[in-house]
Design a protein around this motif. Structure first.
Motif, PDB file in Angstrom:
ATOM      1  N   UNK A 166     -46.634   0.692  87.435  1.00 13.95           N
ATOM      2  CA  UNK A 166     -46.697  -0.756  87.638  1.00 13.95           C
ATOM      3  C   UNK A 166     -47.847  -1.409  86.886  1.00 13.95           C
ATOM      4  N   UNK A 168     -48.218  -0.783  83.745  1.00 11.59           N
ATOM      5  CA  UNK A 168     -47.745  -0.921  82.372  1.00 11.59           C
ATOM      6  C   UNK A 168     -46.543  -1.868  82.263  1.00 11.59           C
ATOM      7  N   UNK A 169     -45.780  -1.969  83.351  1.00  6.36           N
ATOM      8  CA  UNK A 169     -44.542  -2.754  83.348  1.00  6.36           C
ATOM      9  C   UNK A 169     -44.808  -4.193  82.893  1.00  6.36           C
ATOM     10  N   UNK A 170     -43.970  -4.691  81.989  1.00  8.07           N
ATOM     11  CA  UNK A 170     -44.148  -6.060  81.495  1.00  8.07           C
ATOM     12  C   UNK A 170     -43.232  -7.047  82.206  1.00  8.07           C
ATOM     13  N   UNK A 171     -42.382  -6.523  83.081  1.00  2.75           N
ATOM     14  CA  UNK A 171     -41.524  -7.412  83.872  1.00  2.75           C
ATOM     15  C   UNK A 171     -40.354  -8.002  83.117  1.00  2.75           C
ATOM     16  N   UNK A 172     -39.784  -7.262  82.158  1.00  2.64           N
ATOM     17  CA  UNK A 172     -38.644  -7.804  81.409  1.00  2.64           C
ATOM     18  C   UNK A 172     -37.336  -7.630  82.180  1.00  2.64           C
ATOM     19  N   UNK A 173     -37.319  -6.726  83.143  1.00  8.00           N
ATOM     20  CA  UNK A 173     -36.182  -6.510  84.056  1.00  8.00           C
ATOM     21  C   UNK A 173     -34.951  -5.954  83.365  1.00  8.00           C
ATOM     22  N   UNK A 174     -35.116  -5.398  82.174  1.00 12.27           N
ATOM     23  CA  UNK A 174     -33.994  -4.779  81.485  1.00 12.27           C
ATOM     24  C   UNK A 174     -33.518  -3.561  82.281  1.00 12.27           C
ATOM     25  N   UNK A 186     -37.607  -6.226  92.366  1.00 10.81           N
ATOM     26  CA  UNK A 186     -38.647  -6.859  91.561  1.00 10.81           C
ATOM     27  C   UNK A 186     -39.638  -7.553  92.480  1.00 10.81           C
ATOM     28  N   UNK A 213     -47.323  -7.932  91.389  1.00  8.57           N
ATOM     29  CA  UNK A 213     -46.504  -9.116  91.080  1.00  8.57           C
ATOM     30  C   UNK A 213     -45.987  -9.071  89.652  1.00  8.57           C
ATOM     31  N   UNK A 214     -44.710  -9.419  89.512  1.00  9.34           N
ATOM     32  CA  UNK A 214     -44.132  -9.492  88.179  1.00  9.34           C
ATOM     33  C   UNK A 214     -43.725  -8.150  87.607  1.00  9.34           C
ATOM     34  N   UNK A 215     -43.640  -7.128  88.451  1.00 11.09           N
ATOM     35  CA  UNK A 215     -43.197  -5.825  87.952  1.00 11.09           C
ATOM     36  C   UNK A 215     -42.079  -5.275  88.841  1.00 11.09           C
TER      37      UNK A 215
END
Lengths: 304, 451, 186
Positions: A166, A168-174, A186, A213-215
């Motif tokens: 979490x 590293x996650x950029x939150x693109x949700x792919x 999410x 948040x955001x990941x």
């Protein structure tokens, strides 16, 4: 729902002003927690409890001690050496008691309304009886989510677990749209972080989802426990022994009461994997809902 | 080849007609309006940064919303740059000259905001740099980052290089004050003197870029389609998706360039340069592109619709007869069928009707992307259950609409500012064309176009 | 405990455990025997008589298990000890062990009238050795960035190199335009 969220947001901001540290919000619990590490015992920190009250806890309570030497001796992106974790879910035994969900929420400091396991009402055809199907993350061996991650924030460990970083996650949700099983959730807002009152056990293992948040996060097969040869909380909590967990290399799985050969179990009970034709090679097997132990009752979990 | 001499005095009517002009009241009002929309969008984005993506209506099932569909729309529109400046060039279409710069600035503006809107969609925009540090070449997102960056650079070059002689005209005709203006043009003009050597270089460069940009344009939208087609989702799991997206992009882009051209032509009185004949030709082109897109739509919906596989069937049902049916049929009819019918008639290809049709196509194209992205996400393999009722639907919040509108306004603002600073119709190429026309009359067969 | 310890030292192959609450001196011992090429686990249950001499315990139900990470895997059903105090169970040939084929076998007696609770364990190398792949991680689409499939890396790299090579060529041409203009000035 919306109102609830904005309420919790307001109280979050309030609490944030008090604690200061937490108000840095969205930047991860660990940073907050590690700031508190320096505090002496006896210092208190104000936090928001899951039921919305502000509570004072001793700062030593939120000191994230990482006691397990096993965890620190191997690379968390490589997994526990020699293991291949696997799960079997016996659909004949599930009556939607919902304990797996609540145990999961508790283990992962999630609000009660949220858990990484979903118990789905399934019906294979109009004439077939419906049944309950709990779905954790399947920790696929050909994981579509890991394939599409642009930054390696979700990754496959040698022990079979699909982990999430979490930080590293950029939150693109792919990964969320790539997962055919809707296993991923999410962190849309800051709601989930503030439910953590005790930070103690969280993130002993970097493959363990934390609420940033955001990941994205999801079921992680409780790697902290698995590494210590303890069954995940959902397995232990199930009153009906629906979940079996074990090591494929050992060819043995256990639901806590009963320990059986994995290959024998799958052979005898016609084990299968959900949507096998997608080729994702899940590490979670199902035993078909035949010879049910419970009649199907369409009820809210926890009321039975 | 002879260098092109552009007369810089009042006798050259090209200069009086085509040089950029100060904004009138209308222009100032327009810029003010765009800025207002952008400011509202910025406020909405501030809220999103502060509270997280919870301010949107995206949730665990509809995890992509109008930011992504808007992104696809921008990428689609940007393909028009390659269509007009490369494909029409390589196929020796002479009437494209006054449209090249308009389409190229649309391409640059659209691709810029495609990149911006994708950052807006990220849960952690502060970690954008992770893409460069931890990038995994296996992810279609990384392919998209690479190809969008590349397409952006090539589009800028395709805009800038053919602009050089005209920047020099701006430099040479700019009044002594304000000084920044003269300096600005001098800096950009790269010592342009209009020598035959310089002309030779830009002709060669434009040819090289025109060849390069075609596969890039196909690549950018094909890779964008793969963001969807590489998943298992109903409605996305299609090997038809690359050409389907590209076809839709050319249609939308062509309509976009018609709409912008119409507005500029009327506002700046360019009827002498952009004639009814141009609109007639563009209309024919749009019919062709719409027919191709119709063909891919039939493929995309008829084939799975014939089989009606379980989840595919539910998804298609929601489009054909369910909650998305009104939007779906409006988009198909007004965005595709109606344009084909109207533009098949010569009267339909007059400037005003074609402008209205183009607006319909562009708006339809935007909502078409909405219909590609959202209904699919509402039909996962395991039916949505045990979640709050609102998670079964997706209705964008005001923040999402504001940010999306701001991105559209931003793209229009880029075009507007460009028109304010540079001649929107190439002065030197128009001069060149005139020279050629004279040369051809006198028996000289030299042809620059398609050379 | 001291006696127990020395006994363990002397009989390194006979691990022993006792239940002190019931009968402090009853013993259970595990042996691995191969008969007619069948591997068997043998538990011998003894109880000292009045003279302190070990005598066989008859009819006690012995449960055999193989110790695994998440539980004890039963080997068949419980076996009653015979006149010699021995209980035999067939060892499953296909059970995976560790890398050298070692597994720990456990024999247990629970709530027996004569001996109470007894348990012992012993390691055998009869199990199938497990191969743990310590080789290089596989190159795959789902692998880490460092382990991307070679054809993918080659394709992407060459396309990027080709396209950006052309772009740099064009940028170089822009420099040439500027230079050409300077020469004109001179």
């Amino acid at each position: 729902m919306d109102e609830e969220q904005s309420n919790s947001r307001r109280s979050f901001i309030k609490t944030g002003l008090i604690t200061g540290a937490i108000a840095a919000g969205g930047l991860g619990i660990m940073e907050v927690a590690s700031q508190d590490t320096s505090k002496k015992k006896g210092d208190t920190v104000k936090l928001l409890s899951p039921d919305g009250k502000i509570v004072e806890v001793d700062s030593s309570e939120i000191n994230p001690q990482i006691p397990d030497s096993l965890i620190s001796t191997h690379n968390v992106r490589e997994g526990v050496p020699g293991k291949k974790f696997v799960m079997v879910i016996d659909l004949a035994k599930c009556k939607n008691a919902g304990r797996c969900k609540s145990a999961c929420s508790k283990m992962h400091y999630l609000p009660e309304t949220r858990s990484y396991i979903k118990i789905n009402k399934m019906q294979d055809s109009d004439k077939a009886s419906p049944y309950w199907m709990p779905t954790p993350c399947f920790h696929c061996d050909n994981p579509p989510c890991v394939k599409v991650c642009p930054v390696g924030a979700t990754f496959k460990l040698t022990d079979g677990i699909v982990g999430i970083d979490n930080d590293r996650c950029i939150g693109c949700r792919f990964c969320m749209v790539a997962c055919p099983y809707s296993a991923r959730v999410f962190n849309w807002d800051t709601e989930y972080q503030i439910n953590v009152v005790r930070f103690k056990e969280i993130k002993e293992h970097a493959a363990c989802s934390t609420h940033v948040t955001g990941t994205v996060e999801k079921c992680d097969f409780c790697p902290t426990k698995a590494a210590k040869n303890e069954l995940p909380d959902c397995v232990q909590a199930c009153p009906n022994g629906v979940f079996y967990f074990g090591d494929e290399n050992e060819d043995v799985v256990s639901n806590g009461d009963e320990t059986v050969r994995l290959s024998q179990l799958l052979k005898d009970k016609s084990g299968y994997r959900f949507l096998e034709d997608l080729g994702t090679k899940p590490r979670v097997y199902y035993l078909p809902p035949v010879d049910r132990q419970f009649p199907f009752k369409d009820v809210e979990p926890g009321t039975t | 080849m002879e260098p092109i001499k552009i007369k810089l005095d009042k006798s050259n009517e090209l200069l009086t007609d085509l040089m950029p002009r100060k904004f009138g009241p209308q222009g100032r009002l327009w810029v003010g309006f765009l800025l207002l929309v952008i400011i509202i969008g910025a406020v909405a984005y501030y809220r999103q940064l502060k509270h997280g993506l919870v301010v949107t209506d995206m949730r665990d099932f509809t995890s992509w919303g109008i930011y992504i569909s808007n992104f696809v729309f921008f990428v689609a529109i940007s393909l028009v740059g390659s269509l007009v400046s490369a494909i029409l060039k390589l196929t020796n279409v002479a009437w494209r000259t006054p449209l090249v710069r308009i389409s190229e600035i649309i391409a640059v503006a659209a691709i810029t905001f495609a990149a911006i809107i994708i950052i807006v969609d990220m849960g952690r925009p502060d970690r954008f740099w992770h893409l460069f540090v931890y990038g995994r070449i296996q992810s279609p997102i990384l392919w998209d980052v690479i190809v969008i960056t590349t397409y952006f650079v090539v589009s800028c070059l395709l805009l800038y290089i053919p602009l050089l002689p005209d920047i020099a005209v701006c430099r040479d005709t700019a009044p002594a004050s304000p000084r920044w203006k003269k300096r600005f043009y001098t800096f950009l003009a790269l010592n342009w003197k209009g020598t035959s050597k310089q002309y030779a270089i830009i002709h060669k460069s434009i040819n090289v870029l025109a060849v390069l940009v075609v596969p890039l344009a196909l690549g950018i939208h094909t890779v964008t389609s793969w963001l969807f087609a590489t998943t298992y989702r109903a409605g996305w799991d299609s090997s038809n998706f690359g050409p389907y997206f590209v076809a839709g992009a050319f249609q939308a882009g062509c309509a976009g360039v018609i709409a912008v051209t119409f507005v500029l032509r009327n506002h700046y009185n360019l009827r002498k340069y952009i004639t009814n004949k141009h609109f007639d030709n563009l209309g024919k082109l749009l019919v062709l592109l719409s027919l191709i897109y119709l063909y891919f739509n039939i493929n995309e919906y008829l084939v799975p619709g014939y089989k009606m596989k379980t989840v595919d069937g539910e998804h298609l049902h929601s489009l054909f007869r369910g909650s998305y049916a009104p939007l779906f049929w409006s988009v198909q009819i007004f965005g595709m069928i109606l344009p084909i019918i109207v533009l098949l008639f010569k009267k339909g290809r007059k400037p005003l009707p074609i402008f209205i049709v183009s607006i319909l196509v562009v708006v339809g194209a935007w909502f078409k992307r909405f219909l590609i992205v959202i209904p699919t996400l509402l039909h996962p393999f395991i039916p949505i259950q045990n979640v709050p009722e609102s998670w079964h639907h997706y209705v964008p919040t005001w923040e999402e609409w504001a940010i999306t509108s701001a991105s559209l306004a931003g793209a229009l603002l880029i075009i507007t500012i460009f028109v304010r600073l540079f001649p929107i119709i190439s002065i030197w190429e128009t001069t060149e064309e005139k020279m050629n026309a004279t040369a051809t009359q006198t028996g000289d067969q030299t042809q620059f176009y398609g050379a | 405990m001291a006696i127990l310890g020395s006994f363990f030292m002397l009989n390194i192959h006979n691990a022993i455990a006792q239940d002190s609450t019931h009968n402090s001196s009853a013993k259970i011992a595990l042996d691995f025997v191969t008969q007619d090429s069948i591997n068997q686990v043998k538990a011998t249950v003894t109880n000292p008589d009045a003279n302190g001499k070990d005598t066989a315990v008859k009819g006690a139900d012995v449960h055999f298990f193989i110790k695994k990470s998440f539980g004890l895997l039963p080997i068949g059903d419980a076996v009653s000890t015979d006149d010699n105090g021995e209980a035999l169970a067939e060892f499953p040939m296909d059970i995976p062990g560790d890398q050298s084929g070692n597994v720990t076998v456990i024999a247990k007696i629970e709530d027996n009238e004569q001996v109470g609770n007894l348990e012992t364990s012993k390691v055998t190398n009869w199990a199938v050795p497990t191969k743990t792949d310590h080789g290089d991680p596989k190159r795959a689409l789902w692998a880490s960035a460092d382990n991307a499939p070679i054809p993918l890396v080659v394709t992407v790299t060459s396309i990027v190199a080709l396209v950006w090579g052309t772009i740099f060529y064009i940028l170089f041409q822009l420099a040439a335009i500027k230079k050409a203009g300077k020469l004109e000035n001179a």
